[in-house]
Scaffold this motif. Structure first.
Motif, PDB file in Angstrom:
ATOM      1  N   ARG A  85       0.814  -1.218   0.000  1.00  0.00           N
ATOM      2  CA  ARG A  85       0.000   0.000   0.000  1.00  0.00           C
ATOM      3  C   ARG A  85       0.849   1.270   0.000  1.00  0.00           C
ATOM      4  NH1 ARG A  85      -2.761  -0.972   5.500  1.00  0.00           N
ATOM      5  NH2 ARG A  85      -0.628  -1.639   5.837  1.00  0.00           N
ATOM      6  N   ALA A  86       2.126   1.129   0.334  1.00  0.00           N
ATOM      7  CA  ALA A  86       2.978   2.294   0.548  1.00  0.00           C
ATOM      8  C   ALA A  86       3.460   2.903  -0.765  1.00  0.00           C
ATOM      9  CB  ALA A  86       4.188   1.912   1.410  1.00  0.00           C
ATOM     10  N   GLY A  87       3.246   4.190  -0.888  1.00  0.00           N
ATOM     11  CA  GLY A  87       3.795   4.934  -2.016  1.00  0.00           C
ATOM     12  C   GLY A  87       5.046   5.684  -1.612  1.00  0.00           C
ATOM     13  N   ALA A  88       5.379   5.619  -0.318  1.00  0.00           N
ATOM     14  CA  ALA A  88       6.549   6.333   0.182  1.00  0.00           C
ATOM     15  C   ALA A  88       7.205   5.559   1.317  1.00  0.00           C
ATOM     16  CB  ALA A  88       6.157   7.715   0.666  1.00  0.00           C
ATOM     17  N   TYR A 121       2.044   2.957   7.837  1.00  0.00           N
ATOM     18  CA  TYR A 121       1.904   1.513   7.646  1.00  0.00           C
ATOM     19  C   TYR A 121       2.913   0.726   8.466  1.00  0.00           C
ATOM     20  CZ  TYR A 121      -0.925   2.823   3.595  1.00  0.00           C
ATOM     21  OH  TYR A 121      -1.878   3.364   2.776  1.00  0.00           O
ATOM     22  N   ALA A 122       4.149   1.218   8.550  1.00  0.00           N
ATOM     23  CA  ALA A 122       5.172   0.471   9.268  1.00  0.00           C
ATOM     24  C   ALA A 122       6.284   1.398   9.723  1.00  0.00           C
ATOM     25  CB  ALA A 122       5.746  -0.635   8.385  1.00  0.00           C
ATOM     26  N   VAL A 123       6.939   0.996  10.824  1.00  0.00           N
ATOM     27  CA  VAL A 123       8.026   1.760  11.423  1.00  0.00           C
ATOM     28  C   VAL A 123       9.132   0.777  11.812  1.00  0.00           C
ATOM     29  CG1 VAL A 123       8.702   3.152  13.429  1.00  0.00           C
ATOM     30  CG2 VAL A 123       6.473   3.516  12.352  1.00  0.00           C
ATOM     31  N   ALA A 124      10.368   1.142  11.507  1.00  0.00           N
ATOM     32  CA  ALA A 124      11.525   0.368  11.948  1.00  0.00           C
ATOM     33  C   ALA A 124      12.587   1.356  12.414  1.00  0.00           C
ATOM     34  CB  ALA A 124      12.076  -0.503  10.822  1.00  0.00           C
ATOM     35  N   VAL A 125      13.147   1.112  13.592  1.00  0.00           N
ATOM     36  CA  VAL A 125      14.155   2.018  14.144  1.00  0.00           C
ATOM     37  C   VAL A 125      15.102   1.238  15.043  1.00  0.00           C
ATOM     38  CG1 VAL A 125      12.631   2.679  16.074  1.00  0.00           C
ATOM     39  CG2 VAL A 125      14.494   4.201  15.390  1.00  0.00           C
ATOM     40  N   SER A 169       6.975   3.815   6.432  1.00  0.00           N
ATOM     41  CA  SER A 169       6.225   3.742   5.173  1.00  0.00           C
ATOM     42  C   SER A 169       4.812   4.289   5.377  1.00  0.00           C
ATOM     43  CB  SER A 169       6.172   2.309   4.635  1.00  0.00           C
ATOM     44  OG  SER A 169       5.471   1.457   5.517  1.00  0.00           O
ATOM     45  N   THR A 170       4.362   4.989   4.330  1.00  0.00           N
ATOM     46  CA  THR A 170       3.018   5.557   4.303  1.00  0.00           C
ATOM     47  C   THR A 170       2.538   5.539   2.854  1.00  0.00           C
ATOM     48  OG1 THR A 170       3.700   7.837   3.899  1.00  0.00           O
ATOM     49  CG2 THR A 170       3.586   7.143   6.206  1.00  0.00           C
ATOM     50  N   HIS A 229       1.746   8.298   1.160  1.00  0.00           N
ATOM     51  CA  HIS A 229       2.214   9.494   0.466  1.00  0.00           C
ATOM     52  C   HIS A 229       3.468  10.064   1.127  1.00  0.00           C
ATOM     53  CE1 HIS A 229      -1.493   9.457  -1.803  1.00  0.00           C
ATOM     54  NE2 HIS A 229      -2.145   9.298  -0.660  1.00  0.00           N
ATOM     55  N   ARG A 230       4.294  10.761   0.332  1.00  0.00           N
ATOM     56  CA  ARG A 230       5.596  11.228   0.802  1.00  0.00           C
ATOM     57  C   ARG A 230       5.526  12.226   1.946  1.00  0.00           C
ATOM     58  NH1 ARG A 230       4.976  13.645  -4.147  1.00  0.00           N
ATOM     59  NH2 ARG A 230       4.932  15.919  -4.085  1.00  0.00           N
ATOM     60  N   ALA A 231       4.595  13.164   1.928  1.00  0.00           N
ATOM     61  CA  ALA A 231       4.539  14.166   2.993  1.00  0.00           C
ATOM     62  C   ALA A 231       4.334  13.502   4.353  1.00  0.00           C
ATOM     63  CB  ALA A 231       3.443  15.189   2.720  1.00  0.00           C
ATOM     64  N   ALA A 232       3.438  12.548   4.406  1.00  0.00           N
ATOM     65  CA  ALA A 232       3.198  11.830   5.664  1.00  0.00           C
ATOM     66  C   ALA A 232       4.418  11.020   6.073  1.00  0.00           C
ATOM     67  CB  ALA A 232       1.977  10.926   5.527  1.00  0.00           C
ATOM     68  N   ALA A 233       5.117  10.430   5.114  1.00  0.00           N
ATOM     69  CA  ALA A 233       6.313   9.637   5.430  1.00  0.00           C
ATOM     70  C   ALA A 233       7.430  10.510   5.969  1.00  0.00           C
ATOM     71  CB  ALA A 233       6.777   8.858   4.203  1.00  0.00           C
ATOM     72  N   PHE A 234       7.666  11.661   5.335  1.00  0.00           N
ATOM     73  CA  PHE A 234       8.697  12.580   5.834  1.00  0.00           C
ATOM     74  C   PHE A 234       8.349  13.048   7.243  1.00  0.00           C
ATOM     75  CE2 PHE A 234      10.007  13.284   1.335  1.00  0.00           C
ATOM     76  CZ  PHE A 234      11.371  13.056   1.497  1.00  0.00           C
ATOM     77  N   ALA A 235       7.096  13.423   7.454  1.00  0.00           N
ATOM     78  CA  ALA A 235       6.685  13.913   8.771  1.00  0.00           C
ATOM     79  C   ALA A 235       6.820  12.827   9.839  1.00  0.00           C
ATOM     80  CB  ALA A 235       5.248  14.428   8.715  1.00  0.00           C
TER      81      ALA A 235
END
Length: 143
Positions: free
Chosen positions: A30-33, A79-83, A102-103, A105-111
Motif C-alpha cells: 500500500r505504501a507509495g513512500a 503503515y510500518a516503522v523500523a528504528v 512507510s506511508t 504518500h511522501r509528505a506523511a512519510a517525511f513527517a
C-alpha cells in the motif's frame, strides 16, 4: 489503521546497523513512500574534532525505543516503522541510528520519520561519550 495493523520493529544493539534491512522491514504494497534516516558519527562537535565515541544505554532503552516506534505507528497514515540505535564504541562514519517509515504518500512519510527520529533523540535513555583529538572527553545527554 490501528497499531495491530501496523508493523513495528525496533532494537538497541552493539551490531552494525543496516538501513536497507530497515527499509525492507517497512515495505508494504500500500505504501507509495518509504522515508529513511541514518544518523552517522561525525568528526566534529561544537568546533572540536571528535575521534570516536561510545554509546551506553539504560537497561530499558529497547523498551523505550519500541514505545516510541509504536506511538509513531499509531498514526493512521503510517503503515510500518523500523528504528534501531547502536550502543558500544563507534568510530567516525559509523551509523548510530537508523529509522524507516512507510506511508501512502511522501509528505506523511517525511513527517512521520522526522517525528520518529526527534522522539527517539528526546526520550531514548542512551548516553554518548565523545573523545576529542586533544585527548579530552565529554558525556552528552546524561541526566
Amino acid at each position: 489503521m490501528t497499531i495491530e495493523e501496523s508493523t513495528v520493529f525496533g532494537t538497541v544493539t552493539e551490531e552494525p546497523l543496516d538501513l536497507a534491512a530497515h527499509e525492507a522491514a517497512v515495505a508494504d504494497r500500500r505504501a507509495g513512500a518509504v522515508v529513511s534516516f541514518r544518523g552517522v558519527v561525525r568528526d566534529h562537535d561544537h568546533g572540536r574534532t571528535v575521534t570516536s565515541l561510545e554509546y551506553e544505554g539504560h537497561p530499558n532503552a529497547a523498551a523505550v525505543l519500541l514505545e516510541v516506534a509504536a506511538e509513531v505507528a499509531a498514526d493512521p497514515d503510517v503503515y510500518a516503522v523500523a528504528v534501531s540505535h547502536r550502543v558500544g564504541p563507534l568510530g567516525v562514519g559509523d551509523v548510530a541510528l537508523v529509522a524507516a517509515v512507510s506511508t501512502a504518500h511522501r509528505a506523511a512519510a517525511f513527517a512521520a520519520c522526522a517525528r520518529l527520529v526527534d522522539e527517539v533523540k528526546a526520550r531514548l535513555p542512551i548516553w554518548k561519550r565523545q573523545v576529542f583529538d586533544d585527548g579530552t572527553e565529554e558525556w552528552v545527554n546524561c541526566p
